[in-house]
Design a protein around this motif. Structure first.
Motif, PDB file in Angstrom:
ATOM      1  N   ASP A  43      -5.913   2.504   5.659  1.00 15.65           N
ATOM      2  CA  ASP A  43      -5.708   1.642   6.829  1.00 15.65           C
ATOM      3  C   ASP A  43      -5.198   2.463   8.013  1.00 15.65           C
ATOM      4  O   ASP A  43      -5.047   3.690   7.924  1.00 15.65           O
ATOM      5  N   LYS A  44      -4.908   1.786   9.122  1.00 16.04           N
ATOM      6  CA  LYS A  44      -4.507   2.490  10.340  1.00 16.04           C
ATOM      7  C   LYS A  44      -3.161   3.183  10.194  1.00 16.04           C
ATOM      8  O   LYS A  44      -2.837   4.086  10.968  1.00 16.04           O
ATOM      9  N   GLU A  45      -2.379   2.780   9.209  1.00 16.48           N
ATOM     10  CA  GLU A  45      -1.089   3.427   8.952  1.00 16.48           C
ATOM     11  C   GLU A  45      -1.237   4.613   7.997  1.00 16.48           C
ATOM     12  O   GLU A  45      -0.254   5.231   7.609  1.00 16.48           O
ATOM     13  N   GLY A  46      -2.476   4.901   7.609  1.00 22.63           N
ATOM     14  CA  GLY A  46      -2.727   6.023   6.709  1.00 22.63           C
ATOM     15  C   GLY A  46      -2.462   5.697   5.255  1.00 22.63           C
ATOM     16  O   GLY A  46      -2.300   6.596   4.434  1.00 22.63           O
ATOM     17  N   LYS A  85      -6.166   5.540  12.841  1.00 20.97           N
ATOM     18  CA  LYS A  85      -7.563   5.125  12.666  1.00 20.97           C
ATOM     19  C   LYS A  85      -7.774   4.710  11.209  1.00 20.97           C
ATOM     20  O   LYS A  85      -7.016   5.102  10.327  1.00 20.97           O
ATOM     21  N   ILE A  86      -8.788   3.924  10.974  1.00 23.74           N
ATOM     22  CA  ILE A  86      -9.212   3.650   9.600  1.00 23.74           C
ATOM     23  C   ILE A  86      -9.980   4.873   9.123  1.00 23.74           C
ATOM     24  O   ILE A  86     -10.831   5.394   9.847  1.00 23.74           O
ATOM     25  N   PRO A  89     -12.335  -5.864   6.922  1.00 21.08           N
ATOM     26  CA  PRO A  89     -11.023  -6.549   6.897  1.00 21.08           C
ATOM     27  C   PRO A  89      -9.914  -5.706   7.529  1.00 21.08           C
ATOM     28  O   PRO A  89      -8.988  -6.252   8.136  1.00 21.08           O
ATOM     29  N   LEU A  90     -10.011  -4.394   7.428  1.00 20.60           N
ATOM     30  CA  LEU A  90      -8.977  -3.519   7.983  1.00 20.60           C
ATOM     31  C   LEU A  90      -9.078  -3.436   9.498  1.00 20.60           C
ATOM     32  O   LEU A  90      -8.078  -3.236  10.195  1.00 20.60           O
ATOM     33  N   LEU A  91     -10.283  -3.609  10.044  1.00 24.28           N
ATOM     34  CA  LEU A  91     -10.455  -3.639  11.495  1.00 24.28           C
ATOM     35  C   LEU A  91      -9.754  -4.838  12.103  1.00 24.28           C
ATOM     36  O   LEU A  91      -9.319  -4.797  13.256  1.00 24.28           O
ATOM     37  N   ARG A  99       0.820  -1.219   0.000  1.00 24.54           N
ATOM     38  CA  ARG A  99       0.000   0.000   0.000  1.00 24.54           C
ATOM     39  C   ARG A  99       0.855   1.270   0.000  1.00 24.54           C
ATOM     40  O   ARG A  99       1.941   1.296   0.570  1.00 24.54           O
ATOM     41  N   ALA A 100       0.328   2.296  -0.636  1.00 30.80           N
ATOM     42  CA  ALA A 100       0.994   3.599  -0.687  1.00 30.80           C
ATOM     43  C   ALA A 100       0.193   4.606   0.124  1.00 30.80           C
ATOM     44  O   ALA A 100      -1.020   4.478   0.288  1.00 30.80           O
TER      45      ALA A 100
END
Length: 201
Positions: free
Chosen positions: A172-175, A81-82, A196-198, A57-58
């Motif tokens: 995602d949680k990493e932005g 956070k998502i 799925p991201l949770l 992911r980017a």
């Protein structure tokens, strides 16, 4: 650079931007194919939701500005956070169709660390957009992006970027950009992009 060239360049940039957003307005590819071209690392399922594996992911570019209620918002501040980014316009019929689903899911998942941010585009003034949010009980802020600059320049080339109105991109949680849909979503499809991201660690 001469003074006569500066306005021409600005006009050209605005023209290209307007054309890009206009061509994709209130559209969507429902057949499961995705854009982006080149060696992209995303997969689109037959439901029209594209996803990227965690390690590939980017991050988006800067997605920040003034909200419809005049406050400053920077999506980068929501890292951890998502984040669900929804590109919409008050003039867009499919946006009206999906708005109640977004309002419900946003309220339901707020306590689970999911933030929603609208990207309001092509509304020449704020009033119709503000009325739209009031009509549908939208509980989250929207960045006011009347010329579509955030949509066009907020996502690196080759990533899951918004290409239609409405479009939804989930970070995602990493932005980082994890999923995208280029069509109006119901509650079930919207949740399928987020859940799925949770579960990710």
């Amino acid at each position: 650079m001469s003074l006569s060239r500066a306005p021409r360049r600005t006009l050209l940039a605005v023209g290209v931007l307007t054309a890009a957003v206009t061509l994709s307005a209130c559209g969507g590819d429902n057949n499961g194919k995705s854009g982006g071209g080149g060696n992209t690392n995303f997969v689109t399922n037959t439901g029209g939701v594209s996803t990227v594996a965690k390690g590939e992911r980017a991050a988006p570019n800067d997605i920040a500005g003034e909200t419809l209620d005049g406050k400053r918002l920077d999506v980068a501040d929501l890292k951890g956070k998502i984040v669900v980014l929804n590109a919409w316009g008050s003039w867009c019929g499919p946006c009206r169709a999906e708005a109640p689903h977004f309002a419900k899911v946003a309220a339901d998942l707020k306590d689970q660390g999911v933030e929603f941010v609208g990207l309001n585009t092509r509304d020449p003034n704020k009033q119709p957009a503000i009325a739209f949010e009031e009509d549908y009980g939208v509980p989250y802020p929207s960045l006011y992006d009347p010329q579509g600059k955030l949509i066009l320049f907020g996502f690196p080339k080759g990533t899951l970027n918004p290409q239609a109105i409405p479009s939804t991109v989930v970070l995602d949680k990493e932005g980082k950009i994890a999923a995208r849909s280029l069509m109006a979503l119901d509650e079930k499809k919207l949740r399928s992009m987020i859940e799925p991201l949770l579960k990710e660690k």
